[in-house]
Enzyme design. Structure first.
Site, PDB file in Angstrom:
ATOM      1  N   CYS A 131      -6.250   2.704  -0.924  1.00 40.00           N
ATOM      2  CA  CYS A 131      -4.864   3.006  -0.549  1.00 40.00           C
ATOM      3  C   CYS A 131      -4.737   4.514  -0.319  1.00 40.00           C
ATOM      4  O   CYS A 131      -4.986   5.298  -1.238  1.00 40.00           O
ATOM      5  CB  CYS A 131      -3.887   2.562  -1.634  1.00 40.00           C
ATOM      6  N   LYS A 166     -12.166  -3.465  -1.137  1.00 38.07           N
ATOM      7  CA  LYS A 166     -11.470  -3.088   0.100  1.00 38.07           C
ATOM      8  C   LYS A 166     -11.690  -1.596   0.346  1.00 38.07           C
ATOM      9  O   LYS A 166     -11.274  -0.746  -0.447  1.00 38.07           O
ATOM     10  CB  LYS A 166      -9.970  -3.414   0.001  1.00 38.07           C
TER      11      LYS A 166
HETATM   12  C1  SIN Z   1       0.765   1.109  -0.142  1.00 37.13           C
HETATM   13  O1  SIN Z   1       1.309   0.402  -1.000  1.00 37.13           O
HETATM   14  O2  SIN Z   1       0.973   2.324  -0.077  1.00 37.13           O
HETATM   15  C2  SIN Z   1      -0.172   0.510   0.844  1.00 37.13           C
HETATM   16  C3  SIN Z   1      -1.307  -0.173   0.200  1.00 37.13           C
HETATM   17  C4  SIN Z   1      -2.637   0.198   0.747  1.00 37.13           C
HETATM   18  O3  SIN Z   1      -2.737   0.887   1.770  1.00 37.13           O
HETATM   19  O4  SIN Z   1      -3.646  -0.176   0.152  1.00 37.13           O
END
Ligand code: SIN
Length: 311
Positions: A131, A166
């Site tokens: 993220c 991921k």
């Molecule tokens: C977010 O909640 O900022 C996006 C999640 C992600 O990009 O993994």
């Protein structure tokens, strides 16, 4: 089950089709069910859940861009305990197997989270190392192969459930990080998370997203996602869940051909809540019409390259 769509990912983990929502674009599929039959999805992938509740980043945290959108949500979620008690049981009732996307701010948080979600009914965990909207966008585990190896070893030692890591496109070391994840015990990978981007309101003299930079998703990033999957497929054999700008059944086929084992539909869900359901259906129709299966489609570019090498 349509035999043409069968998607075996791992021993003991086979999906009825290869289409699932991308984390963060479908909640836990509970709202999707208001629009139609989400049982048609191959799997459900939850929004990232972290051990502690998170309010997320200050608004504005979404902006539309040509061919995509920027988000800086900051992993807003109710925290793992609330999620397990109040949300997961309802998601499990929907039918498709549930993959829980887990986030954390430190190795210790990830370790605790992985241990906590064993035996909760989910079929796998997607470990969100990528993220860009937290920790100042530093992505320590997704940009440093050594750090990725360490977290993969530690989490896989604690998990009976398969772990899909991921990863981020925001590094020139993606293949090295992917190999480190697999060496450390990841049974699969999800490629890709969002690309770092920005939108500017020059009249007001400020970024359109409060935090300045944000994650870009949508069709604009599809070529980058395909490139990442294609390159990583050369260096690992584990299943890859491909994500990045998928809108059409042609896109799904491109991802499978490039090396994805299954696909995730993200940004398209914001304007078409049943996009994943539609794509699963259209893929079944296309396979029947053309006389091929999902497994026939997979890694076609790899086979071509091998053929070219052999001659
Ligand atoms: C977010 O909640 O900022 C996006 C999640 C992600 O990009 O993994």
């Amino acid at each position: 089950m349509n035999p043409l769509l069968r998607t075996p990912l791992l021993d003991g983990l086979e999906l009825k089709n290869p289409v699932m929502p991308a984390s963060g674009t479908y909640g836990a599929a509970l709202e999707g069910k208001e629009f139609g039959d989400v049982r048609e999805l191959g799997a459900i992938v939850t929004k990232t859940v972290t051990p502690k509740p998170r309010k997320g980043n200050p608004p504005p945290r979404l902006a539309e861009t040509p061919c995509g959108m920027l988000n800086s949500i900051g992993l807003e979620n109710p925290g793992l305990e609330t999620f397990l008690a109040e949300v997961l049981p309802r998601a499990l009732e929907l039918g498709p197997p549930v993959i829980l996307n887990l986030g954390g701010e430190s190795l210790e948080e990830f370790e605790w989270g992985v241990e906590r979600v064993q035996e909760t009914g989910v079929v796998a965990l997607e470990i969100n190392l990528s993220c860009p909207n937290v920790q100042g966008g530093a992505l320590p585990f997704a940009t440093d192969p050594e750090a990725c190896l360490r977290i993969a070893q530690s989490l896989s030692n604690r998990s009976e459930l398969p772990l899909f890591f991921k990863l981020s496109p925001n590094t020139h070391l993606l293949c090295e990080v992917a190999m480190a994840a697999v060496e450390g015990g990841a049974q699969g990978l999800t490629l890709i998370n969002t690309l770092l981007g920005m939108a500017v309101d020059w009249r007001l003299g400020r970024p359109r997203i409060a935090r300045g930079v944000a994650g870009l998703s949508g069709p604009a990033i599809k070529p980058v996602a395909l490139r990442c999957i294609y390159q990583v497929r050369q260096v690992v054999e584990v299943p890859i869940l491909g994500v990045g700008g998928i809108q059409s059944v042609e896109d799904v086929c491109e991802f499978l051909a490039a090396g994805a084992s299954a696909v995730q539909v993200g940004t398209q869900h914001f304007r078409e809540p049943l996009a994943g359901v539609r794509l699963a259906r259209e893929l079944g129709e296309l396979c029947a019409q053309e006389g091929f299966s999902v497994q026939d489609l997979q890694n076609r570019l790899g086979k071509d390259r091998k053929r070219n090498r052999d001659h």
